[in-house]
Design an enzyme around this catalytic site. Structure first.
Site: not given
Ligand SMILES: N[C@H](CCC[C@H](N)C(=O)O)C(=O)O
Length: 283
Positions: A75, A168, A217, A226, A229
């Site tokens: 994250c 991603h 997400e 994100c 992301g």
């Molecule tokens: N939902 C993402 C985890 C949080 C990533 C995001 N909140 C960031 O800032 O990178 C996943 O399941 O891979």
């Protein structure tokens, strides 16, 4: 059991942060979902857990749970909140730390201006490592990037599949405000070609050094920002020859900056981290 927590956000991607060094915690997925619930619990996109590291030359271990209760590998926005948390709580006197995650070591650094830069490591580009099933798919090349045809609602979307430790699927759209982020995002997240599901990124190119980005997400739905992301979108845009480092990423929750020198060099993520309030909850 009363648990102390800190509510934080990074560009509007919000977190419940828990010190598990000085508190013993072992929650079930249902308890993580309760903490994340915006009506019955505290409310957050993800929960971040601060632990002692397993390796000797690392400062902390960092666990991440999505609001659906599942533990995930990485994250980016959370890494910035993490370094602010451990600094403010005096769990370290360092401003640059090494943090063990499920997908490897990351190195967040508190800058003098309060922004935080995270060495997110190199992008992972092989489809099988995302993981993304390319069986019987005919790809097309754009610059150095490989684009794959994903069938969504009978239409073909050309996506790039890559990982920042977490998976991603990134596509370019003409207008980020009218893009079907929620309608298509959930279909991409659960597409059978992503055995571990996927974060679905939608980017609009403003110019070679700026994009707008929305991300549906995995395990959390659309968030205001994100971090991983943003890294994945910029890496794909540079590989497609559409972007050049550094890139300003406008998200609905604020601005991030991504730098990447290509190939196996690290992706550098810079942005804010904010503490909103401290609290306690009975679990
Ligand atoms: N939902 C993402 C985890 C949080 C990533 C995001 N909140 C960031 O800032 O990178 C996943 O399941 O891979």
């Amino acid at each position: 059991m009363k648990i102390k927590f800190t509510k934080m956000h990074g560009a509007g991607n919000d977190f419940v942060v828990i010190d598990a060094i000085n508190q013993a915690i072992a929650f079930t997925p249902a308890q993580w979902q309760y903490l994340a619930d915006r009506r019955f619990g505290v409310g957050a996109d993800q929960m971040l857990v601060v632990e002692k590291p397993q390796a000797a030359d690392v400062d902390f271990r960092y666990r991440i749970y999505n609001s659906d209760g599942g533990e995930v590998e990485q994250c980016g926005n959370g890494a910035r909140a993490f370094v602010k948390f451990v600094t403010d709580k005096k769990l370290t006197s360092k401003h640059a730390i090494k943090v063990e995650t499920m997908s490897g070591i990351i190195e967040p650094r508190l800058e003098a201006n309060g922004q935080i830069t995270v060495d997110m490591g190199p992008p992972i580009l092989a489809p099988e490592d995302v993981p993304f099933d390319t069986t019987d798919l005919l790809s097309k090349a754009e610059g150095e990037e490989t684009l794959w045809p994903l069938d969504i609602k009978g239409e073909t979307y050309w996506i790039a599949a890559l990982s920042m430790g977490n998976p991603h699927a990134v596509q370019v759209v003409a207008d980020i405000e009218t893009a079907p982020v929620r309608e298509d995002g959930v279909l991409i997240e659960h597409h059978p070609r992503f055995p571990k599901r996927v974060n679905a990124g939608f980017m609009q190119i403003i110019d070679a050094h700026e994009i707008k980005l929305r991300v549906f997400e995995r395990g959390a739905g659309e968030t205001l920002a994100c971090g991983t992301g943003a890294c994945a979108a910029v890496v794909s845009g540079i590989r497609r020859g559409l972007l050049a480092s550094p890139v300003k990423v406008q998200t609905r929750g604020g601005e991030l900056s991504i730098a990447w020198a290509g190939n196996s060099s690290s992706v550098m993520l810079t942005g804010p981290a904010v503490t909103v309030f401290e609290g306690e909850i009975e679990l």
